[in-house]
Motif scaffolding. Structure first.
Motif, PDB file in Angstrom:
ATOM      1  N   ALA A   1       0.832  -1.209   0.000  1.00  0.00           N
ATOM      2  CA  ALA A   1       0.000   0.000   0.000  1.00  0.00           C
ATOM      3  C   ALA A   1       0.862   1.253   0.000  1.00  0.00           C
ATOM      4  O   ALA A   1       0.544   2.247  -0.661  1.00  0.00           O
ATOM      5  N   LYS A   2       1.973   1.222   0.738  1.00  0.00           N
ATOM      6  CA  LYS A   2       2.868   2.366   0.771  1.00  0.00           C
ATOM      7  C   LYS A   2       3.513   2.615  -0.584  1.00  0.00           C
ATOM      8  O   LYS A   2       3.968   3.721  -0.870  1.00  0.00           O
ATOM      9  N   LYS A   3       3.559   1.575  -1.410  1.00  0.00           N
ATOM     10  CA  LYS A   3       4.107   1.705  -2.754  1.00  0.00           C
ATOM     11  C   LYS A   3       3.020   2.036  -3.776  1.00  0.00           C
ATOM     12  O   LYS A   3       3.292   2.095  -4.972  1.00  0.00           O
ATOM     13  N   GLY A   4       1.780   2.221  -3.294  1.00  0.00           N
ATOM     14  CA  GLY A   4       0.682   2.542  -4.182  1.00  0.00           C
ATOM     15  C   GLY A   4       0.201   1.370  -5.004  1.00  0.00           C
ATOM     16  O   GLY A   4      -0.371   1.548  -6.086  1.00  0.00           O
ATOM     17  N   LYS A   5       0.427   0.158  -4.505  1.00  0.00           N
ATOM     18  CA  LYS A   5       0.013  -1.052  -5.212  1.00  0.00           C
ATOM     19  C   LYS A   5      -0.945  -1.847  -4.335  1.00  0.00           C
ATOM     20  O   LYS A   5      -0.895  -1.761  -3.107  1.00  0.00           O
ATOM     21  N   ALA A   6      -1.799  -2.616  -4.976  1.00  0.00           N
ATOM     22  CA  ALA A   6      -2.736  -3.466  -4.240  1.00  0.00           C
ATOM     23  C   ALA A   6      -2.610  -4.900  -4.730  1.00  0.00           C
ATOM     24  O   ALA A   6      -2.421  -5.148  -5.918  1.00  0.00           O
ATOM     25  N   ILE A   7      -2.703  -5.849  -3.815  1.00  0.00           N
ATOM     26  CA  ILE A   7      -2.749  -7.260  -4.160  1.00  0.00           C
ATOM     27  C   ILE A   7      -4.220  -7.665  -4.216  1.00  0.00           C
ATOM     28  O   ILE A   7      -4.914  -7.643  -3.200  1.00  0.00           O
ATOM     29  N   SER A   8      -4.703  -8.004  -5.385  1.00  0.00           N
ATOM     30  CA  SER A   8      -6.114  -8.378  -5.511  1.00  0.00           C
ATOM     31  C   SER A   8      -6.334  -9.835  -5.145  1.00  0.00           C
ATOM     32  O   SER A   8      -7.438 -10.213  -4.754  1.00  0.00           O
ATOM     33  N   GLN A   9      -5.303 -10.663  -5.274  1.00  0.00           N
ATOM     34  CA  GLN A   9      -5.399 -12.061  -4.831  1.00  0.00           C
ATOM     35  C   GLN A   9      -4.028 -12.486  -4.327  1.00  0.00           C
ATOM     36  O   GLN A   9      -3.030 -12.347  -5.028  1.00  0.00           O
ATOM     37  N   LEU A  10      -3.986 -13.012  -3.097  1.00  0.00           N
ATOM     38  CA  LEU A  10      -2.745 -13.518  -2.523  1.00  0.00           C
ATOM     39  C   LEU A  10      -2.936 -14.972  -2.124  1.00  0.00           C
ATOM     40  O   LEU A  10      -3.832 -15.296  -1.347  1.00  0.00           O
ATOM     41  N   ARG A  11      -2.088 -15.849  -2.682  1.00  0.00           N
ATOM     42  CA  ARG A  11      -2.080 -17.262  -2.300  1.00  0.00           C
ATOM     43  C   ARG A  11      -0.682 -17.598  -1.784  1.00  0.00           C
ATOM     44  O   ARG A  11       0.317 -17.171  -2.339  1.00  0.00           O
ATOM     45  N   LEU A  12      -0.668 -18.383  -0.729  1.00  0.00           N
ATOM     46  CA  LEU A  12       0.588 -18.728  -0.073  1.00  0.00           C
ATOM     47  C   LEU A  12       0.678 -20.239   0.075  1.00  0.00           C
ATOM     48  O   LEU A  12      -0.278 -20.888   0.522  1.00  0.00           O
ATOM     49  N   LYS A  13       1.811 -20.784  -0.310  1.00  0.00           N
ATOM     50  CA  LYS A  13       2.100 -22.208  -0.148  1.00  0.00           C
ATOM     51  C   LYS A  13       3.372 -22.324   0.677  1.00  0.00           C
ATOM     52  O   LYS A  13       4.316 -21.551   0.481  1.00  0.00           O
ATOM     53  N   THR A  14       3.401 -23.257   1.608  1.00  0.00           N
ATOM     54  CA  THR A  14       4.567 -23.429   2.468  1.00  0.00           C
ATOM     55  C   THR A  14       5.121 -24.833   2.320  1.00  0.00           C
ATOM     56  O   THR A  14       4.371 -25.811   2.361  1.00  0.00           O
ATOM     57  N   ILE A  15       6.434 -24.909   2.142  1.00  0.00           N
ATOM     58  CA  ILE A  15       7.131 -26.198   2.083  1.00  0.00           C
ATOM     59  C   ILE A  15       8.199 -26.189   3.170  1.00  0.00           C
ATOM     60  O   ILE A  15       9.159 -25.413   3.102  1.00  0.00           O
ATOM     61  N   ALA A  16       8.028 -27.011   4.201  1.00  0.00           N
ATOM     62  CA  ALA A  16       9.046 -27.180   5.237  1.00  0.00           C
ATOM     63  C   ALA A  16       9.894 -28.392   4.861  1.00  0.00           C
ATOM     64  O   ALA A  16       9.356 -29.454   4.532  1.00  0.00           O
ATOM     65  N   PHE A  17      11.219 -28.228   4.885  1.00  0.00           N
ATOM     66  CA  PHE A  17      12.076 -29.330   4.450  1.00  0.00           C
ATOM     67  C   PHE A  17      13.166 -29.614   5.473  1.00  0.00           C
ATOM     68  O   PHE A  17      13.596 -28.741   6.230  1.00  0.00           O
ATOM     69  N   ARG A  18      13.585 -30.866   5.471  1.00  0.00           N
ATOM     70  CA  ARG A  18      14.692 -31.306   6.321  1.00  0.00           C
ATOM     71  C   ARG A  18      15.678 -32.072   5.438  1.00  0.00           C
ATOM     72  O   ARG A  18      16.240 -31.490   4.541  1.00  0.00           O
ATOM     73  N   ASP A  19      15.859 -33.377   5.670  1.00  0.00           N
ATOM     74  CA  ASP A  19      16.875 -34.133   4.935  1.00  0.00           C
ATOM     75  C   ASP A  19      16.377 -35.547   4.684  1.00  0.00           C
ATOM     76  O   ASP A  19      16.126 -36.293   5.636  1.00  0.00           O
ATOM     77  N   PHE A  20      16.246 -35.911   3.411  1.00  0.00           N
ATOM     78  CA  PHE A  20      15.822 -37.270   3.068  1.00  0.00           C
ATOM     79  C   PHE A  20      16.840 -38.306   3.528  1.00  0.00           C
ATOM     80  O   PHE A  20      16.491 -39.463   3.735  1.00  0.00           O
ATOM     81  N   GLY A  21      18.100 -37.905   3.697  1.00  0.00           N
ATOM     82  CA  GLY A  21      19.110 -38.833   4.164  1.00  0.00           C
ATOM     83  C   GLY A  21      19.053 -39.095   5.651  1.00  0.00           C
ATOM     84  O   GLY A  21      19.621 -40.073   6.135  1.00  0.00           O
ATOM     85  N   ASP A  22      18.362 -38.254   6.391  1.00  0.00           N
ATOM     86  CA  ASP A  22      18.259 -38.387   7.845  1.00  0.00           C
ATOM     87  C   ASP A  22      16.956 -39.057   8.241  1.00  0.00           C
ATOM     88  O   ASP A  22      16.955 -40.039   8.981  1.00  0.00           O
ATOM     89  N   ASP A  23      15.824 -38.536   7.769  1.00  0.00           N
ATOM     90  CA  ASP A  23      14.509 -39.095   8.082  1.00  0.00           C
ATOM     91  C   ASP A  23      13.585 -38.844   6.900  1.00  0.00           C
ATOM     92  O   ASP A  23      12.954 -37.781   6.814  1.00  0.00           O
TER      93      ASP A  23
END
Length: 236
Positions: A51-73
């Motif tokens: 908003a401070k930049k004079g822009k609007a997000i009309s649609q926001l989608r968020l995806k989260t990927i948490a990762f560790r190590d396939f070699g450990d578990d």
């Protein structure tokens, strides 16, 4: 359309998809709680900066990927959501983020490239007029080469490229015939150490990529979430 978007009607509006790839191994414990709590304010804080930049997000989608190590578990190496529309699905996002616990990891390199590959191959928005597709990587570790450590595990994703060169072909470049991401929409933001593969080849050779160097093995203590939000907003 909500009041925020009404305020900026006539200016550029954006359909924004963001994939957060979060290293959830033990070394990230000191800052993971801060990342988690800040992530829950992600929608409001990003809207405020835009908003401070004079822009609007009309649609926001968020995806989260948490990762560790396939070699450990292998069973806990990848945890992820679908794309969640914010703020409507904020509770689903909150529930997932609160469930991320830092632990494991085994040796120093982690399965960050697998997470990046999953992010690149996400079901990105294609139907709206103006789009931005942003991948944000949070890690303090280098990454195992693709298709090596843990690749025989039943939980290892079947559609993962088997080399960094193949992953680059999926990321794409101008006039690429193999890209799975839209060239004009994509951005990659790395909060990652000055080590392979983040420095070389990704930040040196991939286009539309920003790299903010973190200290290997020390979490992301040098970055404040306000700085991270500002960086993402500047990429939109």
């Amino acid at each position: 359309m909500n009041a925020t978007n009404d305020q900026y009607q006539g200016n550029l509006q954006y359909a924004v998809d963001i994939v957060l790839c979060i290293d959830a191994t033990g070394s990230m414990f000191p800052v993971l709680d801060n990342v988690k709590s800040s992530a829950l304010q992600f929608h409001d804080r990003l809207n405020d900066v835009m908003a401070k930049k004079g822009k609007a997000i009309s649609q926001l989608r968020l995806k989260t990927i948490a990762f560790r190590d396939f070699g450990d578990d292998p069973a806990s190496a990848i945890e992820q959501t679908d794309f969640l529309r914010l703020p409507d699905q904020a509770k689903d996002f909150e529930q997932f983020v609160h469930g991320i616990d830092a632990g494991g990891g085994g040796d120093i390199p982690e399965s960050g490239l697998e997470a990046l590959a999953l992010a690149i191959n996400s079901p990105w928005e294609t139907g709206l007029d103006r789009r931005r597709h942003v991948i944000v990587m949070f890690t303090d570790a280098p990454a195992h080469p693709l298709g090596t450590v843990g690749a025989s595990a039943q939980t290892y994703p079947t559609n993962i490229p088997r080399s960094i060169d193949d992953l680059f072909e999926q990321w794409g470049y101008a006039r690429s015939q193999t890209a799975v991401m839209e060239q004009s929409a994509k951005r990659l933001v790395l909060f990652a150490p000055d080590q392979e593969p983040w420095k070389d080849p990704i930040s040196e050779e991939w286009d539309l990529t920003l790299h903010f160097e973190s200290k290997a093995g020390e979490g992301l203590e040098e970055f404040e979430m306000d700085e991270i939000i500002e960086t993402i907003a500047n990429s939109l």
